[in-house]
Design a protein around this motif. Structure first.
Motif, PDB file in Angstrom:
ATOM      1  N   ARG A 142       0.850  -1.196   0.000  1.00 53.14           N
ATOM      2  CA  ARG A 142       0.000   0.000   0.000  1.00 53.14           C
ATOM      3  C   ARG A 142       0.878   1.235   0.000  1.00 53.14           C
ATOM      4  NH1 ARG A 142      -2.144   0.203   6.297  1.00 53.14           N
ATOM      5  NH2 ARG A 142      -0.050   0.188   7.149  1.00 53.14           N
ATOM      6  N   LEU A 143       0.276   2.351  -0.403  1.00 55.45           N
ATOM      7  CA  LEU A 143       0.978   3.622  -0.479  1.00 55.45           C
ATOM      8  C   LEU A 143       0.440   4.567   0.577  1.00 55.45           C
ATOM      9  CD1 LEU A 143       0.729   4.270  -4.349  1.00 55.45           C
ATOM     10  CD2 LEU A 143       2.579   3.120  -3.120  1.00 55.45           C
ATOM     11  N   VAL A 144       1.313   5.385   1.161  1.00 54.54           N
ATOM     12  CA  VAL A 144       0.852   6.548   1.912  1.00 54.54           C
ATOM     13  C   VAL A 144       1.489   7.771   1.260  1.00 54.54           C
ATOM     14  CG1 VAL A 144       0.468   5.316   4.080  1.00 54.54           C
ATOM     15  CG2 VAL A 144       2.678   6.384   3.680  1.00 54.54           C
ATOM     16  N   VAL A 145       0.763   8.890   1.236  1.00 60.49           N
ATOM     17  CA  VAL A 145       1.239  10.091   0.545  1.00 60.49           C
ATOM     18  C   VAL A 145       1.386  11.203   1.580  1.00 60.49           C
ATOM     19  CG1 VAL A 145       0.781  11.719  -1.312  1.00 60.49           C
ATOM     20  CG2 VAL A 145       0.063   9.336  -1.548  1.00 60.49           C
ATOM     21  N   ILE A 146       2.633  11.622   1.832  1.00 57.11           N
ATOM     22  CA  ILE A 146       2.914  12.564   2.921  1.00 57.11           C
ATOM     23  C   ILE A 146       3.937  13.618   2.481  1.00 57.11           C
ATOM     24  CG2 ILE A 146       2.328  10.936   4.758  1.00 57.11           C
ATOM     25  CD1 ILE A 146       5.171  10.113   5.002  1.00 57.11           C
ATOM     26  N   ARG A 147       4.222  14.557   3.347  1.00 54.09           N
ATOM     27  CA  ARG A 147       5.231  15.581   3.032  1.00 54.09           C
ATOM     28  C   ARG A 147       6.626  14.955   3.008  1.00 54.09           C
ATOM     29  NH1 ARG A 147       4.000  21.335   5.708  1.00 54.09           N
ATOM     30  NH2 ARG A 147       6.007  21.701   4.731  1.00 54.09           N
ATOM     31  N   GLY A 148       7.458  15.494   2.120  1.00 49.18           N
ATOM     32  CA  GLY A 148       8.817  14.949   1.977  1.00 49.18           C
ATOM     33  C   GLY A 148       9.577  14.870   3.283  1.00 49.18           C
ATOM     34  N   THR A 149       9.460  15.919   4.099  1.00 45.63           N
ATOM     35  CA  THR A 149      10.228  15.928   5.349  1.00 45.63           C
ATOM     36  C   THR A 149       9.750  14.836   6.310  1.00 45.63           C
ATOM     37  OG1 THR A 149       8.785  17.773   5.944  1.00 45.63           O
ATOM     38  CG2 THR A 149      11.053  18.321   5.416  1.00 45.63           C
ATOM     39  N   ASP A 150       8.528  14.338   6.117  1.00 50.37           N
ATOM     40  CA  ASP A 150       8.017  13.278   6.997  1.00 50.37           C
ATOM     41  C   ASP A 150       8.392  11.874   6.516  1.00 50.37           C
ATOM     42  OD1 ASP A 150       6.844  15.092   8.730  1.00 50.37           O
ATOM     43  OD2 ASP A 150       4.909  15.068   7.695  1.00 50.37           O
ATOM     44  N   VAL A 151       8.815  11.748   5.256  1.00 56.15           N
ATOM     45  CA  VAL A 151       9.097  10.407   4.721  1.00 56.15           C
ATOM     46  C   VAL A 151      10.226   9.697   5.487  1.00 56.15           C
ATOM     47  CG1 VAL A 151       9.949   9.123   2.695  1.00 56.15           C
ATOM     48  CG2 VAL A 151       8.115  10.808   2.428  1.00 56.15           C
ATOM     49  N   PRO A 152      11.397  10.334   5.718  1.00 53.10           N
ATOM     50  CA  PRO A 152      12.440   9.620   6.467  1.00 53.10           C
ATOM     51  C   PRO A 152      11.985   9.238   7.874  1.00 53.10           C
ATOM     52  CG  PRO A 152      13.344  11.598   5.447  1.00 53.10           C
ATOM     53  CD  PRO A 152      11.855  11.662   5.275  1.00 53.10           C
ATOM     54  N   THR A 153      11.132  10.054   8.483  1.00 54.47           N
ATOM     55  CA  THR A 153      10.638   9.759   9.836  1.00 54.47           C
ATOM     56  C   THR A 153       9.792   8.482   9.818  1.00 54.47           C
ATOM     57  OG1 THR A 153      10.575  12.131  10.228  1.00 54.47           O
ATOM     58  CG2 THR A 153       9.404  10.743  11.807  1.00 54.47           C
ATOM     59  N   TYR A 154       8.857   8.397   8.879  1.00 58.92           N
ATOM     60  CA  TYR A 154       8.021   7.192   8.779  1.00 58.92           C
ATOM     61  C   TYR A 154       8.874   5.956   8.525  1.00 58.92           C
ATOM     62  CZ  TYR A 154       3.310   9.079   9.059  1.00 58.92           C
ATOM     63  OH  TYR A 154       2.146   9.626   9.522  1.00 58.92           O
ATOM     64  N   VAL A 155       9.842   6.081   7.619  1.00 50.85           N
ATOM     65  CA  VAL A 155      10.625   4.892   7.234  1.00 50.85           C
ATOM     66  C   VAL A 155      11.608   4.522   8.355  1.00 50.85           C
ATOM     67  CG1 VAL A 155      12.162   3.883   5.499  1.00 50.85           C
ATOM     68  CG2 VAL A 155      10.331   5.428   4.780  1.00 50.85           C
TER      69      VAL A 155
END
Ligand code: ATP
Ligand code: PRP
Length: 216
Positions: free
Chosen positions: A51-64
């Protein structure tokens, strides 16, 4: 851990998303709904168990990094600024290419012993000027960096440059390149070990799509 554990890929919304979707489609990964018209944040895909989640770029490293998403697509500028701890970076997607540069009003020449630098990329700027042996007072902004020299808030800026149109339109010129930027596929290190087969399949498919796009 079950081999059937669903995987989550976090995408950066905006300009990167527009270039990511055709690449994913080439890799056989398509959202089951139209991302452009939906207000949803989570999307099932044609790739089973992804599945995909669509978020702000600055939040992507935090989620991963926290394992809330297993994979992500994010600009190298964000990885340089916010750190890539806990992440593998297996693929350069070769999209949203631009350069991170210093820039100044046309004709500006260094005067005193210190420079005032306005930027969204405060960590990158501090490291860059320290390496150059330049005393820099870094002023963190969240947008419209080009305004800062005009208002005498700063002498220089550190910003993303592509065509140079934004700088030109504001009486500025690029000076030095700090880094070449493009979007990267990142993977949570623990997820890579726990779900190696499923994640490697996705990395390989996206890698093939990047190679095909390069030849097109
Ligand atoms: N002019 C450009 N050309 C190509 N790529 C760019 C350009 N500007 C930004 N990028 C890349 O796209 C990413 C997102 O940039 P964009 O300007 O869409 O978002 P933003 O407005 O900075 O972010 P946010 O929506 O989180 O505030 C950047 O992190 C960078 O990697
Ligand atoms: O060299 P150029 O081709 O002019 O591109 C550079 C500009 O692109 C980005 O802004 P963007 O257009 O995304 O606007 P925003 O970040 O203010 O939303 C970036 O912040 C620069 O200002």
């Amino acid at each position: 851990m079950s081999i059937d554990k669903p995987l989550t890929l976090a995408l950066t919304k905006g300009r990167i998303l527009k270039e990511t979707l055709p690449l994913l489609a080439r890799a056989g990964i398509e959202p089951l709904e139209d991302l452009a018209t939906s207000r949803k944040l989570v999307f099932e895909t044609s790739h089973p168990g992804l599945r995909l989640v669509v978020i702000r770029g600055t939040d992507v490293p935090t989620y991963v990094r926290h394992g809330a998403a297993d994979l992500g697509v994010v600009g190298k500028d964000i990885l340089l600024e916010h750190g890539a701890e806990g992440l593998y970076e297996p693929l350069d997607l070769n999209i949203a290419r631009c350069r991170l540069m210093t820039a100044a009003p046309v004709g500006w020449r260094p005067g005193g012993a210190r420079v005032r630098v306005a930027t969204k990329f405060a960590n990158i700027a501090r490291q860059y000027f320290a390496r150059q042996g330049v005393h820099a007072d870094v002023i963190k902004l969240y947008g419209a960096m080009e305004l800062a020299p005009m208002m005498d808030l700063a002498d220089l800026i550190v910003d993303i440059v592509d065509t140079g149109n934004t700088l030109r339109a504001n009486g500025m010129e690029p000076l030095e390149e700090i880094a070449a930027i493009s979007s990267r596929l990142v993977v949570n290190k623990a997820a890579m070990r726990a779900s190696h087969g499923a994640i490697q399949t996705i990395v390989d498919r996206v890698g093939a799509a990047v190679a095909a796009a390069g030849e097109a």
